[in-house]
Design an enzyme around this catalytic site. Structure first.
Site, PDB file in Angstrom:
ATOM      1  N   ILE A 122       1.748   1.162 -12.077  1.00 19.77           N
ATOM      2  CA  ILE A 122       1.541   0.692 -13.449  1.00 19.77           C
ATOM      3  C   ILE A 122       0.273   1.298 -14.045  1.00 19.77           C
ATOM      4  O   ILE A 122       0.225   1.649 -15.227  1.00 19.77           O
ATOM      5  CB  ILE A 122       1.477  -0.851 -13.475  1.00 19.77           C
ATOM      6  CG1 ILE A 122       2.872  -1.430 -13.208  1.00 19.77           C
ATOM      7  CG2 ILE A 122       0.912  -1.372 -14.797  1.00 19.77           C
ATOM      8  CD1 ILE A 122       2.907  -2.937 -13.006  1.00 19.77           C
TER       9      ILE A 122
ATOM     10  N   ASP B  87      -1.765 -17.706  15.670  1.00 22.70           N
ATOM     11  CA  ASP B  87      -1.047 -18.431  14.612  1.00 22.70           C
ATOM     12  C   ASP B  87      -1.978 -18.713  13.434  1.00 22.70           C
ATOM     13  O   ASP B  87      -1.588 -18.532  12.276  1.00 22.70           O
ATOM     14  CB  ASP B  87      -0.494 -19.739  15.190  1.00 22.70           C
ATOM     15  CG  ASP B  87       0.162 -20.595  14.123  1.00 22.70           C
ATOM     16  OD1 ASP B  87       1.193 -20.157  13.567  1.00 22.70           O
ATOM     17  OD2 ASP B  87      -0.352 -21.694  13.837  1.00 22.70           O
TER      18      ASP B  87
ATOM     19  N   GLY C 124      -4.692 -16.997  12.716  1.00 19.72           N
ATOM     20  CA  GLY C 124      -4.995 -15.712  12.108  1.00 19.72           C
ATOM     21  C   GLY C 124      -3.856 -15.236  11.216  1.00 19.72           C
ATOM     22  O   GLY C 124      -4.077 -14.708  10.115  1.00 19.72           O
TER      23      GLY C 124
ATOM     24  N   GLU D 157       7.270  -5.152  12.259  1.00 17.92           N
ATOM     25  CA  GLU D 157       8.361  -4.961  13.218  1.00 17.92           C
ATOM     26  C   GLU D 157       8.418  -6.123  14.215  1.00 17.92           C
ATOM     27  O   GLU D 157       9.506  -6.641  14.534  1.00 17.92           O
ATOM     28  CB  GLU D 157       8.177  -3.633  13.961  1.00 17.92           C
ATOM     29  CG  GLU D 157       8.405  -2.392  13.099  1.00 17.92           C
ATOM     30  CD  GLU D 157       7.315  -2.167  12.058  1.00 17.92           C
ATOM     31  OE1 GLU D 157       6.171  -2.653  12.263  1.00 17.92           O
ATOM     32  OE2 GLU D 157       7.606  -1.532  11.029  1.00 17.92           O
TER      33      GLU D 157
ATOM     34  N   GLY E 275      -0.994   4.154 -13.264  1.00 21.41           N
ATOM     35  CA  GLY E 275      -0.921   5.609 -13.339  1.00 21.41           C
ATOM     36  C   GLY E 275      -2.103   6.265 -12.638  1.00 21.41           C
ATOM     37  O   GLY E 275      -2.549   5.803 -11.581  1.00 21.41           O
TER      38      GLY E 275
ATOM     39  N   GLU F  52      -2.269  -8.992  12.959  1.00 13.01           N
ATOM     40  CA  GLU F  52      -1.783 -10.331  13.352  1.00 13.01           C
ATOM     41  C   GLU F  52      -0.261 -10.362  13.460  1.00 13.01           C
ATOM     42  O   GLU F  52       0.383 -11.311  13.038  1.00 13.01           O
ATOM     43  CB  GLU F  52      -2.265 -11.411  12.361  1.00 13.01           C
ATOM     44  CG  GLU F  52      -3.714 -11.340  11.950  1.00 13.01           C
ATOM     45  CD  GLU F  52      -4.684 -11.302  13.118  1.00 13.01           C
ATOM     46  OE1 GLU F  52      -4.235 -11.358  14.282  1.00 13.01           O
ATOM     47  OE2 GLU F  52      -5.896 -11.184  12.897  1.00 13.01           O
ATOM     48  N   GLY F  53       0.297  -9.336  14.047  1.00 10.66           N
ATOM     49  CA  GLY F  53       1.745  -9.237  14.208  1.00 10.66           C
ATOM     50  C   GLY F  53       2.288  -8.267  13.187  1.00 10.66           C
ATOM     51  O   GLY F  53       2.340  -8.582  11.994  1.00 10.66           O
TER      52      GLY F  53
END
Lengths: 411, 84
Positions: free
Chosen positions: A365, A267, A269, A395, A367, A391-392
């Site tokens: 932006i 949590d 992290g 998905e 290029g 850290e998760g």
């Protein structure tokens, strides 16, 4: 001369030997120096911003190319009190709030995601020690972590197990003296440099967390290089072969609550990665605003083009939204409110996705310039992608947030 | 009911799992909705709501099996009220 200064002068191998000599062969009570009275003001966003603008931003691209953060900066971070300022004054910290810690990590993330990632894993180890550590463990490790004399790393992922912690194969067996650790951890941020590993392994009754000094016999570190993003975060594969640890290596409870050590540490992290993602968006906005005001297209500044304005307006909006979500997660942490865990999932999900989106737009932006090493946005783009994975993953965040929706509003 | 320790714990669980119906004596682990995330939330709730710190040696499954057990745990750890 400090350990770090001496080590910088004499090289990495000596560095490791010095740390071992000073920290392993001295009584735990003596490891904790007299840092009970902080010698400088508690760091905050303004101090972190000043530090980052002076010592990080001008060098971040070079470190990215080198794939390494120099010891000089690690030492400076310690001198600025930025490694673990949330630790209490008793162990050398400043007791700063989680809200302020988030602001500090955002500023560092604005300058360099690799540096921020080092702070993230050090924060995870330091927080876990404070939350779950015994008095003996705090005395042994707390002050050195607060000062950055020792750097922590978080060891969860394995060659065959990332998010799926049920598939961990690293084992921790009980012995008469303590624990015997075997296994291999991969993608370990700051594994090349860290001194203290927080290792998660399969114990007799579920996952256990063990504090493993780098100098323990049986620990080997293999650098991982050439990654897509956060290239200077000094990743490593860390192997543990019959590493014998005393009973005091165990951090936190076993059994039912052992999973909570992992949940709570992740949590923190996740929170750091979320605010770091805000920093990336802000860095994209800074870079793009500057570029769009100077770059001329058909006689007028790039910023005059409606499609560029649309991109910039979305960056402004999302950086504010992401910052507010993170601030809310930090506020709830400071209150000790359990709602912070889900608030952090939501903040990280939004901020990391927004960072990836806007870093891509930042390259657009700029290029062809944006694809070159002459501008920082290519680094932001590569770093932002990593935020969607660590850290998760995005998905897993969606699965977790959807489960919350079902639990709360489903019929 | 909400004024009691058990009542506050029940209300927290009901808030997190609106679709579940539990009594103070039900084994919440047998109901199948406990995971490490909720366990962490539960510990944070108990510490914040009742002003206690749960030491590692109290973080055992039997202390969290039912609302009644958690209320007893809180009773053991909560500071004694000052004598009048």
């Amino acid at each position: 001369m400090t350990i770090d200064q001496l080590a910088t002068a004499t090289g990495e191998r000596v560095n490791a030997v010095l740390r071992r000599t000073v920290l392993d062969h001295v009584a735990p009570e003596r490891v904790a120096p007299d840092r009970t009275v902080p010698t400088r003001p508690a760091p905050d966003r303004a101090a972190a911003r000043e530090f980052v603008d002076e010592y990080v931003v001008p060098h971040a691209d070079r470190w990215d190319t080198l794939g390494k953060i120099p010891q000089e900066l690690l030492t400076r971070i310690g001198e600025a009190g930025l490694w673990a300022p949330f630790l209490p004054a008793e162990v050398g910290g400043h007791g700063v709030s989680m809200a302020v810690l988030g602001e500090i990590h955002e500023e560092v993330g604005r300058g360099c995601s690799s540096v921020r990632s080092l702070l993230t894993v050090h924060t995870m180890v330091s927080w876990a020690l404070r939350r779950w550590g015994t008095e003996t463990q705090l005395r042994r490790w707390g002050a050195a972590l607060a000062a950055g004399d020792l750097l922590g790393a978080f060891c969860l992922s394995e060659p065959g197990a990332g998010t799926d912690t049920d598939s961990l194969t690293t084992t921790a067996q009980r012995t008469d003296e303590g624990w015997l650790l075997n296994g291999t951890k991969k993608w370990i941020t700051n594994g090349q440099r860290a001194d203290l590993f927080l290792v998660f392994a399969r114990g007799p009754h579920g996952t256990v967390a063990l504090l493993v000094p780098r100098w323990s016999p049986g620990v080997t570190v293999l650098p991982i290089e050439g990654m897509l993003g956060t290239r200077a975060s000094m990743l490593a594969e860390v192997a543990f072969r019959d590493v014998a640890l005393d009973a005091d290596a165990l951090l936190g409870p076993t059994g039912l609550a052992s999973g909570m050590v992992l949940t709570g540490t992740l949590d923190l992290g996740r929170y750091s990665v979320a605010v770091g993602s805000v920093g990336i968006i802000q860095a994209c906005l800074d870079a793009c605003s500057d570029y769009a005001s100077r770059r001329q297209v058909r006689g007028s500044a790039l910023r005059e083009l409606p499609l560029i304005q649309a991109k910039l307006s979305d960056m402004v909006t999302d950086v504010r939204a992401a910052r507010l979500l993170c601030a809310e997660a930090g506020r709830l942490k400071d209150l000790g409110d359990p709602a912070t865990i889900m608030a952090t999932w939501v903040a990280k999900y939004f901020a990391s996705c927004a960072a990836a989106k806007h870093a891509s737009e930042a390259v657009q932006i700029h290029g062809a310039n944006g694809c070159s090493p002459e501008y920082p946005v290519a680094r932001f783009y590569r770093d932002a992608k990593v935020m969607e994975i660590i850290e998760g993953s995005t998905e897993i965040q969606r699965i977790t947030i959807a489960a919350e929706a079902d639990r709360t509003w489903g019929v | 009911m909400l004024d009691t320790t058990a009542g506050k714990i029940s209300a927290f669980i009901a808030h997190r799992f609106p679709k579940a119906t539990i009594t103070d004596a039900d084994d919440i682990f047998s109901l199948g909705f406990i995971n490490s995330l909720f366990a962490m939330e539960l510990v944070m709730f108990l510490e914040k709501e009742f002003g206690i710190t749960l030491p590692n040696n109290e973080l055992v499954i039997d202390n969290f099996r039912t609302v009644t057990r958690m209320a007893e745990l809180v009773g053991r750890l909560r500071p004694e009220p000052a004598a009048v």
